[in-house]
Design an enzyme around this catalytic site. Structure first.
Site, PDB file in Angstrom:
ATOM      1  N   GLY A  98       0.820  -1.201   0.000  1.00  0.00           N
ATOM      2  CA  GLY A  98       0.000   0.000   0.000  1.00  0.00           C
ATOM      3  C   GLY A  98       0.851   1.247   0.000  1.00  0.00           C
ATOM      4  N   GLY A 117       3.146   2.081  -2.163  1.00  0.00           N
ATOM      5  CA  GLY A 117       3.454   2.627  -3.483  1.00  0.00           C
ATOM      6  C   GLY A 117       4.736   2.061  -4.066  1.00  0.00           C
ATOM      7  N   SER A 128      10.851  -0.808   7.013  1.00  0.00           N
ATOM      8  CA  SER A 128      11.049   0.364   6.132  1.00  0.00           C
ATOM      9  C   SER A 128      12.214   0.162   5.181  1.00  0.00           C
ATOM     10  CB  SER A 128      11.300   1.639   6.956  1.00  0.00           C
ATOM     11  OG  SER A 128      10.260   1.861   7.847  1.00  0.00           O
ATOM     12  N   ALA A 183      18.031   7.086  -1.319  1.00  0.00           N
ATOM     13  CA  ALA A 183      16.809   7.119  -0.503  1.00  0.00           C
ATOM     14  C   ALA A 183      16.925   6.237   0.723  1.00  0.00           C
ATOM     15  CB  ALA A 183      15.615   6.671  -1.349  1.00  0.00           C
ATOM     16  N   GLY A 207      14.222   4.708   4.047  1.00  0.00           N
ATOM     17  CA  GLY A 207      12.818   4.326   4.193  1.00  0.00           C
ATOM     18  C   GLY A 207      11.998   5.357   4.941  1.00  0.00           C
ATOM     19  N   VAL A 208      10.676   5.342   4.684  1.00  0.00           N
ATOM     20  CA  VAL A 208       9.795   6.261   5.405  1.00  0.00           C
ATOM     21  C   VAL A 208       8.493   5.566   5.817  1.00  0.00           C
ATOM     22  CG1 VAL A 208       8.583   7.211   3.396  1.00  0.00           C
ATOM     23  CG2 VAL A 208       8.967   8.663   5.410  1.00  0.00           C
ATOM     24  N   GLY A 209       8.500   4.228   5.780  1.00  0.00           N
ATOM     25  CA  GLY A 209       7.269   3.504   6.109  1.00  0.00           C
ATOM     26  C   GLY A 209       6.883   3.617   7.564  1.00  0.00           C
ATOM     27  N   GLU A 210       7.834   3.344   8.440  1.00  0.00           N
ATOM     28  CA  GLU A 210       7.531   3.324   9.862  1.00  0.00           C
ATOM     29  C   GLU A 210       7.796   4.649  10.579  1.00  0.00           C
ATOM     30  OE1 GLU A 210       9.972  -0.128   9.563  1.00  0.00           O
ATOM     31  OE2 GLU A 210       8.724  -1.177  11.013  1.00  0.00           O
TER      32      GLU A 210
END
Ligand code: FAD
Ligand code: FES
Ligand code: FES
Lengths: 788, 510
Positions: free
Chosen positions: A510, A512, A551, A737, A739-742
């Site tokens: 979810g 992306g 992430s 880059a 991560g930015v999920g968590e």
């Protein structure tokens, strides 16, 4: 596969090295292939653009198929029989009536699966240790028939004493003994002896406290949080002779495949796991679940495909982020510098040892702020509750609740700006490993966030003393891994018409993933995104990658995709070079053209080059290389929040959030902002409403529905959320880059708690911050510690 | 006996799905959600909870957003249903115009409803599983409110949970689509009033015994002592939730939502002296089958039942309000039945019927305990009557666990007629009220009328001392408990806080 001869040779040590990957807060060393470095992207055309999701249309037309949507002919539905008691022994079990019920094709009892375990848990048990533990499984033609038949399985229980309270369980008065050595173990991954906490120490805390001007001691507690993915956990398993296909709502198809192979001792080549679309995971779908193994076995027994989707109620009887009690003692100088931190944490982890993996939350305290003397002690305590799992920012999310409120409290006591206190304790080196951060944009986050939020001005604003609605502002920070790492492989196939297939094992949960990986691929190839078709998360057609957790997805698979696209591009350049009469390394590509770098008008269409491929297609392969040695890879962020507290009712409204995050290069501002906004909303639930409740007297979950568990609705989410990226260059991988999920969830709840304190002058030490607690605290003019 | 084997019969229905006439046959134990997904393979409609809590299963049924997990398949007979798959078609019919195809990949053109397009453009979906339901709710919402504020959008989507997005980009998409759709509607040359092809609703036929079309028919079934089926399905927002938990079998329920005698809101002549206050010559009779949404839309009730309007506006989310009925709210007898609190504050009288007789019971006397009422097994609630009181003011306030899809922790309804100011009576210590009704929910085993508190307020002039006295009285009058939703202490304190707020709201305090 097309590649040079060298790579196909058996592996020599020169091509491989050990590298460290940080997954959900634990460091794993893996051996990986060295990959040729690619130049940093300077100007990008597609990366960095807020492009719409490549699967957006599938999702708004309803045609995206989730595991739950897959129907295959002759499919049966499986439903579990679950223990109604928190601790019991099964005296007798009879499936006769269930087997005779209409539509029923099979019942499995504990004895049928006795030799199997998954993730350290029995598949079915005669000795249930928590309410809801699986005793038997029934498969029938329809879901209703299976549910009805499950009620007909007759189980006689002998109820046993149980313990729900962690402190009681830890003491010698516990009515239940989980292990002879005791009822607790060191929290966190790694091998810990039972009966001993896990300990981390640096410096000398006693000396640190002596050297401090002031010492603060406080206790914080957090409630269990439940993922509440909108698609529940579930599996569909189908055998065709010895070939098994499994559709699983999972964050990692390869993890599921490996677990099935391990449990049932079948070759990986016989197992295909598909998880293309999935309806949210948040850590709870990292690997195979019990339902995976049960569906696979039931399908084998009944010779029919078997679908086992949990109900929402069952989902809420299952996995969660464990609760914590955090005993903090922090010594500071009057200028705000931290001198010593001591932290003891108690983490109830259910009845099985594997739960202890998630029974730790002190990591953030050891690394967030500069402090020479730190001692942490973590107890993962067994209770008669379900087994926890990872959940978005495991550990740090609990710990931030305590640590970030401690920092706030210290700032108020020392009469300093909470940002100032944090800045004074900034550190450029990971104090646990002594490695410098590859990049750290935290100071930039404070600066940008404060400015966008008008922090100074809002902090100075005073509430009308006579009014009953008080405004307050708060800030909190976060640190998380998210550097990603190997193994992750990607395949880029260029077709003869110039269209491109990107194959990646990464799940798109979810976030992306499909979209950003397409952008990376398109950028590297120099073609528009709509030329790329992504196939993902299918063990038969896509190459290996770690699950989408910790992430790590973008920073793991992204660089592999860029390498694969580069590999394919180079091969195409070899062909194009002849037509353009130059050497391959004189070529570039952009906007669908291949051109001579120094003479851009000398060019040909990408598809014309592709049309000349003698083999009709070509395949590029890319691997995620090692992380740079001796550097700490972390994502940072700061969140600012404004609340309104009703002093007559205790209700809190979250008016505004400003989030500034350091995640390196933002590949797609749309998906980046979505992650942050969603994380903040989930964090708002953690702060204000969500909590799993188990009745201490009966051991039965009593809030196992969306109505009673209460995730935020559209009216409860923050009214306004602004998201910024500080764009600090990051060079530890070839896409720049992290991560930015968590990360977005970690700082949210303490930011709200700090804002509530700023508004009404009482601090709430336990989440959720209910109106009941605020009113108690206001009445007593102090703090509210009990839960409601 | 199992649900599916209890009746080996199947039901047959006719309905329109996404503009197409359908004849369907299925088991009486399946829900509309199952019919759509399994019979028609319309898998865009999702199940997130099966209990009306998440909205993932939202479809449009006869023009309104409903949770298809709380509608039995047989209840869809004669209905017009739209799912996510039919939206482009719906938009084409509404605008009598072929859709401008939107390209997906420069090839494959796709016609889309404006809301579908803006959901893509605004990047509104993440995992996407809540999105079809979100869009269906948005379609229904924009039909009612084509020019909404941001706050109204938040309210309009209160029945749809999303765990991924944080909603913000969903609101963006709805805002954007609304303005596009308005622009379209303002251009009459493009706009032709198509879409009038509504199916004749409520086929008043008895279909396999699952739908009662007249009151008599329903009462007849009730009169059979050991009838295998029972009329107990109105909006289904309580009974089908319980069925999902394994209590009650939908295949043994009879739908009473089509019964004409249970619908309608109208003025009638009063039938007797009221137990409280003075008698009023006219009454308003509200059929027990009236939904919360129908209450909200009634001009008569907007004028004469302000507390009821405010109560119905905060119940559940839009989908629950579109299905849940006043009769169900009473019969379910939860201490947290919000419309009941409001109706009781106006001195409502309930009309109860059995095959042989009719009786009237004041709302105050209807409840015997949590989940217990005076209704006998053979009786149905037919209507709720309230006096039509000129100059009635009222308000309803509640504290819930969340701001939508929540159950009350404490709630109060106040209905009153204030004496004209300055006629002397209130100045020198007389009552301010010609009529006063104060009711509380969730703070006692049943919803109750706070008679002692009313007395304090009625007997004395409304000065600070009276207010203080009234607040102390209500704290004694409530009997709250600790439960998973709140504490007794909080509920008790809030009873007083809400009392003051309510009195202030209706202008009874300076
Ligand atoms: C997510 C969610 C949120 C909710 N939020 C609220 C809320 O905020 N406030 C609130 O008050 N309620 C709330 N409810 C509860 C519910 O919506 C209401 O109680 C509603 O009024 C029930 O009406 P119904 O027509 O759906 O009842 P049904 O479920 O159809 O019936 C309920 C019971 O009433 C009986 N019954 C129905 N009509 C009659 C009649 N005419 N005569 C005799 N018996 C009858 C039925 O036999 C059945 O036993 C919520 C429910 C859900 C699922
Ligand atoms: S499935 Fe959740 S409301 Fe219907
Ligand atoms: S997009 Fe995943 S639940 Fe809404």
């Amino acid at each position: 596969m097309v590649d040079d001869e060298k790579n196909q040779k058996p592996t020599g040590d020169q091509e491989y090295e050990d590298t460290v990957v940080n997954i959900e807060g634990r460091r794993v060393t893996v051996r990986t292939r060295k990959v040729p470095p690619l130049p940093d992207w300077t100007e990008t055309e597609i990366v960095g653009k807020a492009l719409p999701r490549v699967d957006g249309i599938d999702k708004i037309t309803g045609r995206a198929k989730y595991t739950y949507d897959i129907q295959v002919p002759y499919m049966l539905y499986a439903v579990a029989v679950r223990s109604p008691h928190p601790h019991a022994r099964v005296k007798n079990i009879s499936a006769d009536k269930a087997l005779a019920a209409p539509g029923v094709h099979g019942v499995m009892l504990p004895q049928d699966v006795a030799s199997y375990t998954t993730a350290g848990l029995p598949l079915l048990t005669l000795n249930p240790k928590y309410t809801g533990e699986e005793i038997a499984v029934v498969a029938a033609e329809t879901e209703l028939q299976a549910e009805d038949a499950a009620r007909l399985v007759k189980v006689e229980y002998e109820e046993l004493p149980f313990v729900m309270d962690a402190e009681l369980s830890k003491s010698d008065k516990s009515p239940v003994k989980f292990f002879p050595e005791g009822n607790f173990i060191g929290g966190g991954f790694g091998r810990h002896p039972i009966g001993k906490p896990s300990v981390y120490s640096r410096g000398d805390v006693e000396q640190g406290f002596k050297d401090s001007d002031q010492v603060f001691e406080e206790t914080f507690t957090t409630q269990p949080q439940q993922h509440s993915c909108m698609e529940v956990h579930g599996t569909l398993a189908q055998w065709d002779d010895d070939q098994l296909t499994v559709w699983e709502s999972t964050q990692g198809v390869y993890g599921v495949q490996e677990e099935i192979a391990r449990v049932f001792k079948i070759p990986l080549s016989s197992i295909r796991v598909i998880g293309t679309h999935m309806g949210g995971g948040f850590g709870s779908k990292g690997g195979a679940g019990k339902q995976t193994a049960l569906a696979v076995m039931m399908a084998k027994r009944t010779r029919r495909p078997v679908k086992m989707m949990l109900s929402r109620h069952e989902d809420y009887m299952g996995v969660y982020r464990p609760a914590s009690t955090q005993y903090f003692k922090i010594g500071v100088k009057n200028d705000g510098r931290l001198m010593a931190i001591q932290l003891k944490t108690i983490n109830p982890v259910g009845a099985y040892q594997s739960g202890a993996n998630w029974g730790s939350c002190a990591a953030m305290t050891t690394e967030m702020y500069a402090c020479p003397n730190v001692h942490t002690e973590e107890y993962a305590v067994f209770t008669n509750a379900p087994t926890p799992s990872a959940m978005r920012g495991p550990g740090n999310t609990q710990n931030a609740w305590g640590l970030e409120q401690m920092m706030d409290l210290i700032a108020y006591k020392l009469n300093l700006d909470p940002i100032e206190v944090r800045n004074r304790n900034d550190v450029k080196v990971d104090q646990v490993t002594n490695e410098p951060y590859a990049s750290k944009g935290l100071a930039e986050c404070y600066k940008m966030g404060a400015e966008k939020f008008s922090w100074e001005e809002k902090r100075r604003r005073r509430n009308d003393p006579a009014g009953t609605k008080k405004h307050g502002v708060g800030v909190a920070s976060q640190i998380w891994g998210g550097g990603g790492g190997p193994p992750a492989t990607a395949i880029v196939k260029i077709n003869q018409d110039g269209s491109v297939n990107l194959l990646t094992g990464a799940a798109d949960i979810g976030t992306g993933t499909r979209t950003v990986l397409s952008q990376i691929c398109a950028e590297e190839l120099g073609v528009p995104v709509n030329r790329i078709h992504v196939t993902n998360a299918d063990t038969e057609t896509t190459p290996y990658t770690l699950p989408s957790y910790g992430s790590i997805t973008l920073a793991s698979s992204g660089p592999a995709v860029r390498s694969a696209a580069n590999d394919a591009k180079k091969q195409l350049f070899d062909l194009a070079a002849g037509s353009l009469g130059v050497k391959p390394d004189e070529l570039s590509s952009k906007d669908g053209f291949i051109f001579v770098t120094r003479q851009p008008d000398k060019r040909m269409k990408f598809e014309s080059a592709a049309a000349g491929m003698p083999e009709r297609d070509l395949v590029g392969r890319g691997y995620r290389g090692p992380n740079p040695k001796g550097q700490a890879l972390n994502a940072f962020g700061a969140q600012f929040c404004e609340v309104e507290v009703d002093t007559q009712t205790g209700e809190v409204r979250v008016l505004k959030f400003v989030a500034a995050h350091d995640s390196g290069r933002v590949i797609n501002p749309h998906t980046f902002a979505s992650q942050v906004k969603g994380g903040i909303t989930m964090g708002t639930g953690y702060a204000l409403s969500e909590r799993r409740l188990i009745d201490g007297n009966t051991g039965i979950p009593v809030a196992a529905s969306m109505l009673e568990y209460r995730p935020p609705t559209s009216l409860d989410a923050p009214i306004d959320i602004e998201v910024y990226s500080v764009d600090v260059p990051y060079k530890a991988n070839n896409i720049g880059a992290k991560g930015v999920g968590e990360p977005p969830l970690i700082a949210t709840a303490p930011a709200i708690a700090n804002a509530v304190f700023n508004a009404v002058g009482v601090r709430i030490y336990s989440n959720p911050i209910t109106p009941e607690k605020i009113m108690l605290a206001l009445r007593d003019g102090k703090t509210a510690k009990q839960t409601a | 006996m199992t649900r599916s084997s209890a009746l080996s019969t199947t039901v047959r229905i006719q309905c329109h799905v996404n503009g197409e006439a359908r004849q369907l046959e299925f088991s009486p134990s399946v829900r509309l959600l199952d019919v759509l997904r399994e019979e028609l393979h319309l898998i865009g409609t999702k199940e997130g909870c099966g209990k009306g809590e998440c909205g993932a299963c939202t479809v449009i049924m006869d023009g309104r957003a409903v949770d298809s997990c709380l509608v039995m398949g047989y209840q869809a007979d004669g209905s017009e249903i739209w799912t996510i798959e039919g939206l482009p078609q719906m938009w084409e019919m509404q605008t009598a115009r072929k859709l401008h195809p939107v390209s997906r990949d420069d090839h494959e053109p796709l016609p889309l409803h404006p809301l579908q397009r803006t959901f893509v453009e605004c990047g509104s979906s993440q995992c996407g599983i809540c999105i079809p339901g979100m869009i269906m709710s948005s379609v229904a919402f924009l039909k009612e409110n084509p020019n909404p504020t941001r706050e109204e959008i938040r309210y309009g989507l209160g029945g749809n949970l999303c765990r991924c997005t944080g909603y913000v980009k969903i609101f963006d998409a709805v805002e954007k689509a609304a303005s596009e759709m308005r622009a379209f509607a303002q251009n009459p040359s493009q706009h032709a009033p198509a879409h009038q092809r509504r199916v004749n609703k409520a086929t008043p036929r008895r279909r396999d015994g699952f739908v009662a079309s007249t009151l008599k028919e329903a009462l007849k079934i009730l009169a059979i002592p050991d009838s295998p089926t029972r009329p107990q399905l109105a909006g289904g927002t309580d009974s089908l939730v319980r069925a999902k938990d394994g209590i009650g079998q939908p295949s043994r329920m009879v739908d009473i939502s089509r019964i004409k005698e249970l619908s309608g809101i109208k003025k009638i002549r009063a039938r007797g002296k009221r137990t409280s206050g003075s008698a009023y010559p006219q009454e308003i009779r509200i059929g027990a089958g009236t939904t919360f949404t129908e209450v909200l839309e009634s001009e008569l009730l907007q004028k004469y039942a302000p507390a009821l309007i405010e109560a119905c506006a905060v119940i559940g989310g839009p989908q629950i309000r579109n299905r849940g009925t006043l009769g169900g709210n009473f019969a379910n007898a939860s201490p947290a039945a919000d419309s009941v609190t409001a109706l009781m504050s106006m001195g409502a009288i309930l009309e109860i019927a059995s095959l042989k007789s009719c009786r009237q019971v004041p709302a105050e006397k209807f409840f015997l305990g949590p989940g217990k009422t005076v209704l006998k097994k053979n009786e149905l609630l037919v209507a709720v009557r309230i006096p039509k009181i000129p100059n009635l003011v009222g308000c309803y306030l509640r504290l819930g666990q969340r701001r939508a899809q929540a159950i009350s922790k404490v709630d109060v309804a106040v209905s009153a007629v204030l004496k004209p100011r300055g006629n002397g009576s209130s100045k020198n210590g007389g009552s301010l009220f010609d009529f006063l009704g104060i009711c509380y929910g969730s703070v006692a085993p049943t919803i109750f009328r706070a008679r002692a508190t009313e007395a304090v307020l009625k007997e004395q002039s409304p000065n600070p001392a009276t207010l203080k006295h009234a607040k102390e009285t209500i704290k004694k009058e409530v009997q709250p408990i600790d439960d998973i939703r709140s504490t007794a202490e909080y509920r008790r304190e809030m009873s007083a806080v809400l009392l003051e707020r309510a009195l202030r709201r209706i202008g009874a305090l300076a």
